[in-house]
Design an enzyme around this catalytic site. Structure first.
Site, PDB file in Angstrom:
ATOM      1  N   ARG A 157      42.883  26.710   1.464  1.00  0.00           N
ATOM      2  CA  ARG A 157      43.473  25.794   2.446  1.00  0.00           C
ATOM      3  C   ARG A 157      43.272  24.296   2.470  1.00  0.00           C
ATOM      4  O   ARG A 157      43.859  23.420   2.507  1.00  0.00           O
ATOM      5  CB  ARG A 157      43.248  26.329   3.992  1.00  0.00           C
ATOM      6  CG  ARG A 157      43.779  27.786   4.153  1.00  0.00           C
ATOM      7  CD  ARG A 157      43.556  28.244   5.485  1.00  0.00           C
ATOM      8  NE  ARG A 157      43.962  29.751   5.905  1.00  0.00           N
ATOM      9  CZ  ARG A 157      42.996  30.484   5.660  1.00  0.00           C
ATOM     10  NH1 ARG A 157      41.635  30.268   4.937  1.00  0.00           N
ATOM     11  NH2 ARG A 157      43.295  31.827   5.848  1.00  0.00           N
ATOM     12  N   ARG A 179      39.593  30.563  -8.674  1.00  0.00           N
ATOM     13  CA  ARG A 179      39.788  31.909  -9.049  1.00  0.00           C
ATOM     14  C   ARG A 179      41.049  32.564  -9.627  1.00  0.00           C
ATOM     15  O   ARG A 179      41.045  33.533 -10.508  1.00  0.00           O
ATOM     16  CB  ARG A 179      39.067  32.964  -8.045  1.00  0.00           C
ATOM     17  CG  ARG A 179      37.704  32.715  -7.596  1.00  0.00           C
ATOM     18  CD  ARG A 179      37.042  33.664  -6.715  1.00  0.00           C
ATOM     19  NE  ARG A 179      37.665  33.319  -5.420  1.00  0.00           N
ATOM     20  CZ  ARG A 179      37.200  33.741  -4.253  1.00  0.00           C
ATOM     21  NH1 ARG A 179      36.521  34.848  -4.286  1.00  0.00           N
ATOM     22  NH2 ARG A 179      37.711  33.588  -3.053  1.00  0.00           N
ATOM     23  N   ILE A 238      32.146  19.157  -0.152  1.00  0.00           N
ATOM     24  CA  ILE A 238      32.410  19.599   1.155  1.00  0.00           C
ATOM     25  C   ILE A 238      32.337  21.052   1.640  1.00  0.00           C
ATOM     26  O   ILE A 238      32.774  21.772   2.532  1.00  0.00           O
ATOM     27  CB  ILE A 238      33.444  18.762   1.959  1.00  0.00           C
ATOM     28  CG1 ILE A 238      34.772  19.252   1.060  1.00  0.00           C
ATOM     29  CG2 ILE A 238      33.244  17.389   2.000  1.00  0.00           C
ATOM     30  CD1 ILE A 238      36.078  19.152   1.898  1.00  0.00           C
ATOM     31  N   ALA A 239      31.690  21.736   0.372  1.00  0.00           N
ATOM     32  CA  ALA A 239      32.039  23.333   0.417  1.00  0.00           C
ATOM     33  C   ALA A 239      30.522  23.901   1.204  1.00  0.00           C
ATOM     34  O   ALA A 239      30.920  24.101   2.413  1.00  0.00           O
ATOM     35  CB  ALA A 239      31.870  23.729  -1.119  1.00  0.00           C
ATOM     36  N   ARG A 240      29.647  24.231   0.208  1.00  0.00           N
ATOM     37  CA  ARG A 240      28.335  24.691   0.947  1.00  0.00           C
ATOM     38  C   ARG A 240      27.102  24.515   0.086  1.00  0.00           C
ATOM     39  O   ARG A 240      27.318  24.141  -1.211  1.00  0.00           O
ATOM     40  CB  ARG A 240      28.532  26.387   0.981  1.00  0.00           C
ATOM     41  CG  ARG A 240      29.273  26.690   2.225  1.00  0.00           C
ATOM     42  CD  ARG A 240      28.349  26.508   3.398  1.00  0.00           C
ATOM     43  NE  ARG A 240      28.905  27.365   4.636  1.00  0.00           N
ATOM     44  CZ  ARG A 240      29.748  26.760   5.516  1.00  0.00           C
ATOM     45  NH1 ARG A 240      30.246  25.642   5.205  1.00  0.00           N
ATOM     46  NH2 ARG A 240      30.381  27.396   6.515  1.00  0.00           N
ATOM     47  N   GLU A 269      19.812  23.144   3.706  1.00  0.00           N
ATOM     48  CA  GLU A 269      19.745  22.343   4.908  1.00  0.00           C
ATOM     49  C   GLU A 269      19.541  22.594   6.139  1.00  0.00           C
ATOM     50  O   GLU A 269      19.531  24.033   6.304  1.00  0.00           O
ATOM     51  CB  GLU A 269      21.298  21.962   4.853  1.00  0.00           C
ATOM     52  CG  GLU A 269      22.308  22.913   5.243  1.00  0.00           C
ATOM     53  CD  GLU A 269      23.759  22.406   5.268  1.00  0.00           C
ATOM     54  OE1 GLU A 269      24.555  22.816   6.241  1.00  0.00           O
ATOM     55  OE2 GLU A 269      24.345  21.718   4.160  1.00  0.00           O
ATOM     56  N   HIS A 287      26.478  17.567   7.228  1.00  0.00           N
ATOM     57  CA  HIS A 287      27.278  18.666   7.387  1.00  0.00           C
ATOM     58  C   HIS A 287      28.530  18.634   8.823  1.00  0.00           C
ATOM     59  O   HIS A 287      28.409  19.150   9.821  1.00  0.00           O
ATOM     60  CB  HIS A 287      26.523  20.064   7.606  1.00  0.00           C
ATOM     61  CG  HIS A 287      27.176  21.287   7.274  1.00  0.00           C
ATOM     62  ND1 HIS A 287      26.764  22.210   6.684  1.00  0.00           N
ATOM     63  CD2 HIS A 287      28.682  21.489   7.488  1.00  0.00           C
ATOM     64  CE1 HIS A 287      27.547  23.022   6.670  1.00  0.00           C
ATOM     65  NE2 HIS A 287      28.995  22.851   6.800  1.00  0.00           N
ATOM     66  N   ILE A 288      29.222  17.284   8.779  1.00  0.00           N
ATOM     67  CA  ILE A 288      30.088  16.855   9.785  1.00  0.00           C
ATOM     68  C   ILE A 288      31.440  17.004   9.287  1.00  0.00           C
ATOM     69  O   ILE A 288      32.254  16.424  10.254  1.00  0.00           O
ATOM     70  CB  ILE A 288      29.583  15.634  10.092  1.00  0.00           C
ATOM     71  CG1 ILE A 288      29.746  14.532   9.114  1.00  0.00           C
ATOM     72  CG2 ILE A 288      28.323  15.804  10.980  1.00  0.00           C
ATOM     73  CD1 ILE A 288      29.554  12.987   9.660  1.00  0.00           C
TER      74      ILE A 288
END
Length: 328
Positions: A157, A179, A238-240, A269, A287-288
Site C-alpha cells: 500500500r 515478491r 522508510i521500511a524497517r 533503533e 522513525h516519524i
C-alpha cells in the site's frame, strides 16, 4: 462480571486511555518508561490483553510468563516485534494497524526523498554554522526528482502511494520490484513497470525501500547491492531497520558509492550506527513517517477497536494469526 485487564505498554493519547477504560481495567505506562523484557513480562503476567507499539517484543520467553494473555494489539502496521509462530503456539492473537497510515507515510517517504536528493540537511547545517557568505554555482547542487527514475522496492500500500506521487506528481518513470507482480490495473494506476531487483538498483535514480522486515529481508540492501547503484543515486529507507546494512551504507556514503541516503529507520533503533553520524550526505529522522496527530490517533483507535472486537465477540478487525481465532 469483571472487566478484562489490559496493559498499555507505552504512553499514548489520554483520549485513548479514556476509551479503553470504558471497556477494560487498564494499567497504562503514561510515564513512558522503557521496560526491559523481564519488566514487560512482569507487567503482563496478570493481563488478558496488551496495547503494544513496535518496540515491545512479544516472544516465547515473554509468553511463557504470561498465561492469561490472549491478545496483543500493535499500534503499527509493522509487527516484527511479534514472534507470530510463538504467539500462535501460545494461543495469543496478534493484530496490527494497516491502511490508516498509508497516505501519511507515503507523504513522508516522498518528503525524505526530496530532502535527500536536494541536500536539504547538509545545506541547513552549513547555514546554521555561519558558513554561507557567498553564492556559488555548485553550492549543494543535488539531483532532480522530476523526470527521473524512481525505484520502489516493496510495492504494498505504501509503496504504491510513493509510486503514485512520483508518477503523477513529478512525472517520474516508476519501476518496482516485489515478491509478486501487481495486477495490470494496479500497475497502470501507479504507472509502474515490474523489473528485477538487480535492474531496479542499476537503473533507478532514487530507490525507496518500503518492504516489510523478516529474516528473509534482513540486509536486503548491503555492500553488494549498493555497489550496483549509480554513483549519483539516492537511497531512502522508510521500511524497517535491518532491511539495510547500516554499516555498509555508511561506508558507501563515505566512499561516494552512492550520492546520498535518507533514513527514518535503523538497525537497533533508537541507537544509530555511529558511522552514519559522521557522513554529511545522509538525512536522518527518528522513525516519524506516520507522525501526524490524526494518523497516530487513527492507529491507536484501530488498536483499541481490535481489543474491543476481540473481547466482545472474537471479531478483531485486523488479525495477523487468524488460526488462533479458529481454535477458540
Amino acid at each position: 462480571m469483571s472487566k478484562p485487564k489490559i496493559l498499555v505498554a507505552r504512553a499514548i493519547f489520554p483520549e485513548i486511555i479514556s476509551r479503553l477504560e470504558q471497556h477494560f481495567e487498564v494499567e497504562a505506562n503514561q510515564a513512558d518508561e522503557s521496560w526491559s523484557k523481564a519488566q514487560l513480562a512482569d507487567k503482563l503476567k496478570d493481563k488478558d490483553g496488551a496495547f503494544t507499539t513496535g518496540g515491545d517484543r512479544i516472544d516465547a520467553e515473554v509468553l511463557a510468563a504470561c498465561p492469561r494473555l490472549k491478545i496483543c494489539a500493535n499500534m503499527a502496521v509493522g509487527y516484527n516485534n511479534f514472534d507470530l509462530d510463538a504467539m500462535t503456539a501460545a494461543g495469543v492473537l496478534a493484530t496490527n494497524a494497516p491502511d490508516v497510515l498509508t497516505e501519511t507515510t507515503a507523504d513522508f517517504g516522498f518528503a525524505l526523498l526530496m530532502a535527500t536528493a536536494r541536500r536539504v540537511t547538509e545545506s541547513e547545517h552549513y547555514l546554521r554554522a555561519g558558513k554561507w557568505n557567498k553564492w556559488s554555482f555548485d553550492m549543494f547542487a543535488g539531483s532532480d526528482i522530476h523526470g527521473s527514475t524512481l525505484g520502489v522496492l516493496g510495492m504494498g500500500r505504501i509503496g504504491q502511494g510513493i509510486a503514485k506521487r512520483g508518477a503523477h506528481g513529478f512525472g517520474m518513470k516508476v519501476i518496482y520490484h516485489n515478491r509478486s507482480r501487481l495486477d495490470a490495473a494496479v500497475e497502470a494506476e501507479c504507472k509502474a513497470s515490474y523489473v528485477s531487483k538487480e535492474e531496479l538498483l542499476r537503473t533507478a535514480d532514487h530507490v525507496v525501500l518500503v518492504l516489510p522486515y523478516s529474516p528473509a529481508s534482513h540486509h536486503t540492501i548491503g555492500a553488494a547491492e549498493l555497489a550496483l547503484m549509480k554513483p549519483t543515486a539516492t537511497l531512502v529507507n522508510i521500511a524497517r531497520g535491518g532491511i539495510v546494512d547500516d554499516a555498509a551504507l555508511a561506508q558507501a556514503l563515505g566512499d561516494k558509492t552512492i550520492a546520498a541516503a535518507g533514513l527514518d529507520v535503523f538497525e537497533g533503533e533508537p541507537k544509530v550506527h555511529p558511522d552514519l553520524l559522521t557522513v554529511p550526505n545522509v538525512v536522518l529522522t527518528p522513525h516519524i513517517a506516520s507522525a501526524t496527530v490524526p494518523t497516530r490517533m487513527a492507529m491507536a483507535n484501530l488498536a483499541v477497536d481490535n481489543l474491543i472486537g476481540f473481547f466482545k465477540d472474537k471479531r478483531p478487525l485486523t488479525p495477523l494469526n487468524s488460526a488462533v481465532l479458529a481454535a477458540k
